[in-house]
Design an enzyme around this catalytic site. Structure first.
Site, PDB file in Angstrom:
ATOM      1  CE  LYS A  10      18.143  57.469  86.954  1.00  9.64           C
ATOM      2  NZ  LYS A  10      17.720  58.152  88.437  1.00  9.64           N
ATOM      3  CE1 TYR A  50      17.453  63.386  85.917  1.00 15.32           C
ATOM      4  CE2 TYR A  50      19.918  62.683  85.824  1.00 15.32           C
ATOM      5  CZ  TYR A  50      18.205  62.459  86.068  1.00 15.32           C
ATOM      6  OH  TYR A  50      18.056  60.879  86.000  1.00 15.32           O
ATOM      7  CG  PHE A  58      19.318  65.133  95.147  1.00 11.11           C
ATOM      8  CD1 PHE A  58      18.883  64.829  93.635  1.00 11.11           C
ATOM      9  CD2 PHE A  58      18.106  65.243  95.881  1.00 11.11           C
ATOM     10  CE1 PHE A  58      17.900  65.147  93.000  1.00 11.11           C
ATOM     11  CE2 PHE A  58      16.988  65.362  95.049  1.00 11.11           C
ATOM     12  CZ  PHE A  58      16.779  65.328  93.971  1.00 11.11           C
ATOM     13  NE  ARG A  86       5.889  58.954  86.782  1.00  5.39           N
ATOM     14  CZ  ARG A  86       7.351  59.643  87.262  1.00  5.39           C
ATOM     15  NH1 ARG A  86       8.230  59.778  86.382  1.00  5.39           N
ATOM     16  NH2 ARG A  86       7.441  60.121  88.316  1.00  5.39           N
ATOM     17  CB  THR A  92      11.815  58.351  93.133  1.00  7.78           C
ATOM     18  OG1 THR A  92      10.951  58.828  92.015  1.00  7.78           O
ATOM     19  CG2 THR A  92      13.249  58.659  93.055  1.00  7.78           C
ATOM     20  NE  ARG A 103      13.179  54.487  89.567  1.00  4.02           N
ATOM     21  CZ  ARG A 103      12.439  55.493  89.240  1.00  4.02           C
ATOM     22  NH1 ARG A 103      11.389  55.619  89.577  1.00  4.02           N
ATOM     23  NH2 ARG A 103      13.198  56.312  88.739  1.00  4.02           N
ATOM     24  CG  ASN A 113      16.682  55.841  90.852  1.00  4.19           C
ATOM     25  OD1 ASN A 113      17.360  56.210  89.911  1.00  4.19           O
ATOM     26  ND2 ASN A 113      15.636  56.723  91.096  1.00  4.19           N
ATOM     27  CG  HIS A 116      15.077  59.756  84.047  1.00  2.82           C
ATOM     28  ND1 HIS A 116      14.597  60.630  84.920  1.00  2.82           N
ATOM     29  CD2 HIS A 116      14.606  60.127  82.554  1.00  2.82           C
ATOM     30  CE1 HIS A 116      14.005  61.548  84.332  1.00  2.82           C
ATOM     31  NE2 HIS A 116      13.931  61.283  83.067  1.00  2.82           N
TER      32      HIS A 116
HETATM   33  P1  CMP Z   1      15.077  60.203  88.513  1.00  7.83           P
HETATM   34  O1  CMP Z   1      13.693  60.004  87.929  1.00  7.83           O
HETATM   35  O2  CMP Z   1      16.171  60.153  87.340  1.00  7.83           O
HETATM   36  O3  CMP Z   1      15.166  61.982  88.407  1.00  7.83           O
HETATM   37  C1  CMP Z   1      15.756  62.764  89.314  1.00  7.83           C
HETATM   38  C2  CMP Z   1      16.850  61.720  90.183  1.00  7.83           C
HETATM   39  O4  CMP Z   1      17.374  62.481  91.490  1.00  7.83           O
HETATM   40  C3  CMP Z   1      15.796  60.698  90.754  1.00  7.83           C
HETATM   41  O5  CMP Z   1      15.510  59.872  89.705  1.00  7.83           O
HETATM   42  C4  CMP Z   1      17.059  59.954  91.703  1.00  7.83           C
HETATM   43  O6  CMP Z   1      17.921  59.073  91.238  1.00  7.83           O
HETATM   44  C5  CMP Z   1      17.696  61.531  92.120  1.00  7.83           C
HETATM   45  N1  CMP Z   1      17.153  61.541  93.729  1.00  7.83           N
HETATM   46  C6  CMP Z   1      15.899  61.800  93.879  1.00  7.83           C
HETATM   47  N2  CMP Z   1      16.025  61.998  95.171  1.00  7.83           N
HETATM   48  C7  CMP Z   1      17.221  61.794  95.888  1.00  7.83           C
HETATM   49  C8  CMP Z   1      17.973  61.860  96.896  1.00  7.83           C
HETATM   50  N3  CMP Z   1      17.366  62.389  98.151  1.00  7.83           N
HETATM   51  N4  CMP Z   1      19.342  61.850  97.108  1.00  7.83           N
HETATM   52  C9  CMP Z   1      19.931  61.340  95.808  1.00  7.83           C
HETATM   53  N5  CMP Z   1      19.393  61.294  94.673  1.00  7.83           N
HETATM   54  C10 CMP Z   1      17.905  61.422  94.611  1.00  7.83           C
END
Ligand code: CMP
Length: 139
Positions: A10, A50, A58, A86, A92, A103, A113, A116
């Site tokens: 990312k 997404y 978010f 994973r 996450t 992470r 983070n 993905h």
């Molecule tokens: P990812 O695995 O890419 O899938 C969805 C993404 O949404 C997740 O990683 C985070 O980067 C993002 N995400 C999930 N929860 C939150 C949150 N509470 N606030 C902001 N971003 C979020």
């Protein structure tokens, strides 16, 4: 079984020059990078990728972030690659991620983070097809 999964490095990570360190984590875990490209997503493309999160609070912030800097999209292949990836990524939210995971080491927040990874075989298939043609996958 041998699986393929879609991985994204990312914007927070590409910006900090962490692509190589993150790829080393994948390769050290036995995941093979069989396709990889650095691209800059538009906000609309991030939104399409997404789409499953469209109703989350978010979502807008997530799409802005994913379009803010280049990303590296890649296909990882290996035994149980979806789960293995994973595990290497960690939870996450970096606050919950196990020591040594990507992470835990690199992520800045739950939103920014660093990586993905697909969460299941069906989504892996769809997410790989979103970014790559069959000819680009060199296993
Ligand atoms: P990812 O695995 O890419 O899938 C969805 C993404 O949404 C997740 O990683 C985070 O980067 C993002 N995400 C999930 N929860 C939150 C949150 N509470 N606030 C902001 N971003 C979020």
């Amino acid at each position: 079984a041998t699986e393929r999964t879609l991985s994204i490095i990312k914007p927070d990570a590409t910006k900090r020059n962490l692509t190589g360190k993150i790829n080393a984590k994948f390769e050290d875990a036995g995941l093979r990078i069989i396709a990889q490209k650095r691209i800059q997503l538009t906000k609309a493309q991030a939104g399409q990728f997404y789409a499953v999160h469209a109703e989350r609070p978010f979502y807008d912030e997530l799409c802005e972030f994913m379009a803010s800097e280049p990303v590296v999209v890649q296909v990882l292949e290996g035994e149980g690659a979806i789960l293995k990836n994973r595990e290497v990524m960690g939870a996450t939210n970096p606050a919950d991620a196990a020591p040594g995971t990507i992470r835990a080491e690199f992520a800045e927040s739950v939103g920014e983070n660093s990586v993905h990874g697909s969460d299941a075989p069906e989504t892996a298939k769809e997410e790989i097809a979103f970014f790559f043609s069959g000819l680009e996958l060199v296993g």
